[in-house]
Design an enzyme around this catalytic site. Structure first.
Site, mmCIF file in Angstrom:
data_model
loop_
_atom_site.group_PDB
_atom_site.id
_atom_site.type_symbol
_atom_site.label_atom_id
_atom_site.label_comp_id
_atom_site.label_asym_id
_atom_site.label_seq_id
_atom_site.Cartn_x
_atom_site.Cartn_y
_atom_site.Cartn_z
ATOM 1 N N LYS A 42 -5.324 8.943 -3.278
ATOM 2 C CA LYS A 42 -5.588 7.891 -4.258
ATOM 3 C C LYS A 42 -5.184 8.285 -5.677
ATOM 4 O O LYS A 42 -4.671 7.463 -6.438
ATOM 5 C CB LYS A 42 -7.060 7.486 -4.203
ATOM 6 C CG LYS A 42 -7.431 6.725 -2.942
ATOM 7 C CD LYS A 42 -8.865 6.237 -2.984
ATOM 8 C CE LYS A 42 -9.160 5.394 -1.747
ATOM 9 N NZ LYS A 42 -8.322 4.171 -1.704
ATOM 10 N N GLY A 43 -5.409 9.540 -6.041
ATOM 11 C CA GLY A 43 -5.036 9.967 -7.384
ATOM 12 C C GLY A 43 -3.537 9.983 -7.583
ATOM 13 O O GLY A 43 -3.006 9.403 -8.544
ATOM 14 N N ASN A 45 -1.312 8.482 -5.794
ATOM 15 C CA ASN A 45 -0.812 7.114 -5.671
ATOM 16 C C ASN A 45 -0.914 6.361 -6.988
ATOM 17 O O ASN A 45 0.027 5.689 -7.423
ATOM 18 C CB ASN A 45 -1.602 6.356 -4.601
ATOM 19 C CG ASN A 45 -1.260 6.779 -3.187
ATOM 20 O OD1 ASN A 45 -0.326 7.542 -2.962
ATOM 21 N ND2 ASN A 45 -2.029 6.285 -2.236
ATOM 22 N N ASN A 184 -13.732 -3.090 -3.792
ATOM 23 C CA ASN A 184 -13.484 -4.151 -2.832
ATOM 24 C C ASN A 184 -14.810 -4.557 -2.202
ATOM 25 O O ASN A 184 -15.870 -4.057 -2.602
ATOM 26 C CB ASN A 184 -12.452 -3.720 -1.768
ATOM 27 C CG ASN A 184 -12.907 -2.512 -0.961
ATOM 28 O OD1 ASN A 184 -14.092 -2.193 -0.877
ATOM 29 N ND2 ASN A 184 -11.943 -1.827 -0.355
ATOM 30 N N GLY A 220 -8.117 -8.772 -1.887
ATOM 31 C CA GLY A 220 -6.943 -8.779 -1.032
ATOM 32 C C GLY A 220 -5.991 -9.902 -1.389
ATOM 33 O O GLY A 220 -5.624 -10.086 -2.554
ATOM 34 N N GLY A 223 -6.632 -12.330 -4.380
ATOM 35 C CA GLY A 223 -6.600 -11.915 -5.773
ATOM 36 C C GLY A 223 -7.771 -11.037 -6.151
ATOM 37 O O GLY A 223 -8.032 -10.022 -5.509
ATOM 38 N N ASP A 250 -4.640 1.187 -4.727
ATOM 39 C CA ASP A 250 -4.323 2.183 -5.747
ATOM 40 C C ASP A 250 -3.317 1.620 -6.750
ATOM 41 O O ASP A 250 -3.417 1.866 -7.959
ATOM 42 C CB ASP A 250 -3.767 3.444 -5.098
ATOM 43 C CG ASP A 250 -4.724 4.057 -4.097
ATOM 44 O OD1 ASP A 250 -5.945 3.981 -4.333
ATOM 45 O OD2 ASP A 250 -4.255 4.612 -3.087
ATOM 46 N N GLY A 285 4.460 2.254 3.673
ATOM 47 C CA GLY A 285 4.087 3.446 2.933
ATOM 48 C C GLY A 285 3.251 3.134 1.721
ATOM 49 O O GLY A 285 2.933 1.973 1.422
#
Length: 299
Positions: A42-43, A45, A184, A220, A223, A250, A285
């Site tokens: 995550k970082g 990305n 989320n 998602g 929005g 991310d 990816g």
């Protein structure tokens, strides 16, 4: 004058990805496609996504002295991220095991590896990086005490953005620094517990009551919803054909943090971030899927 538009403090993983017709149930074995290896976490990305958009970006993270670590450093440099804050050693590079079904939905298991060795002391020793950044973004694939130390070391006037993923209860000092807290539905429900409510507006109000200065709920394909205490607003996304949702959140967080640092209002920044996230799901990816600013404009 800031040297960086965004400093990301977080994880760097090698993503091992396999396509499956359906994800296995407990005790079940399914056959998949060929295994592919991609730079992720995550970082990393977030850092790559922001740099692709044109943000001056740095990453504070830890990788192993191994092939996966070299893969990540090469990806960061290629995207234009300053990797001077990426520490090496202590454990093998983190790995994420990802299955992707035909609809583009994914399931992920993460082995933290070196990410778990990014310590509060590393943050204190990187104080110059924090002082050089207009916005600092973090996630929870690194130790929570390290994220808390980021908040303690945050210079006055620097904005802090947090995506609490994977979700867990957060200390008051971390919640109070978030501007915004980005979640989320799953993350909102974990943090809020049984009293989360049924609608995104309920989650946003409940989260704000815990102390963040603002909240963004990602929805998602629908929005996002933003709330800064003065009221909630829905932000539309762009309809696209999803290929792979890996890393889309991310990309959203990185774009939002960058635009906020550039002076955009919360709803405006979230609208831009939703378009970035939509562009990201149209390619396979994580880091490889992230769009440039011109590609976002074409949506």
């Amino acid at each position: 004058m800031y040297d960086y538009d965004l400093l990301v403090v977080g994880s760097a993983n090698a993503d091992l990805v396999i396509g499956v017709e359906r994800r296995p149930a407990a005790g079940e074995t399914v056959l998949g496609g060929d295994l592919s290896t991609h730079p992720g976490g995550k970082g990393a990305n977030q850092a790559v996504a922001a740099a692709r958009l044109g943000a001056r970006t740095a990453l504070l993270a830890r990788v192993g002295e191994d092939g996966h670590g070299r893969l990540l450093l090469d990806s960061l440099r290629s995207a234009g991220v300053d990797p001077s804050g990426v520490l090496e050693g202590g454990a093998p590079t983190g790995v994420a095991l990802i299955t992707v079904d035909p609809s583009g939905d994914n399931s992920i298991v993460v082995s933290p590896g070196a990410n778990a060795r990014l310590t509060p002391a590393d943050v204190r020793e990187s104080a110059a990086l924090l002082r050089a950044a207009r916005v600092v973004s973090a996630q929870l694939e690194i130790p929570l005490e390290t994220v808390a130390e980021v908040v303690r070391q945050l210079p006055s006037g620097t904005r802090f953005v947090l995506n609490p993923s994977p979700p867990r209860p957060l200390p008051a000092e971390v919640l109070a620094a978030c501007d915004p807290l980005i979640v989320n539905e799953h993350e909102a429900r974990v943090i809020l517990g049984e009293d989360a409510g049924a609608e995104p507006e309920d989650w946003a109000r409940g989260l704000l009551a815990l102390g963040p200065r603002s909240v963004v709920v990602t929805l998602g394909a629908e929005g996002a919803l933003v709330h800064d205490g003065s009221g909630a607003a829905r932000v539309a996304s762009v309809k696209v054909d999803a290929v792979d949702t890996t890393g889309a959140g991310d990309a959203f967080t990185a774009a939002l943090a960058w635009r906020l640092g550039a002076g955009a209002a919360l709803a405006e920044a979230a609208g831009y971030a939703a378009r970035v996230g939509a562009a990201a799901v149209t390619r396979a990816g994580a880091q490889e899927s992230y769009p440039t600013a011109s590609e976002v404009e074409q949506l």
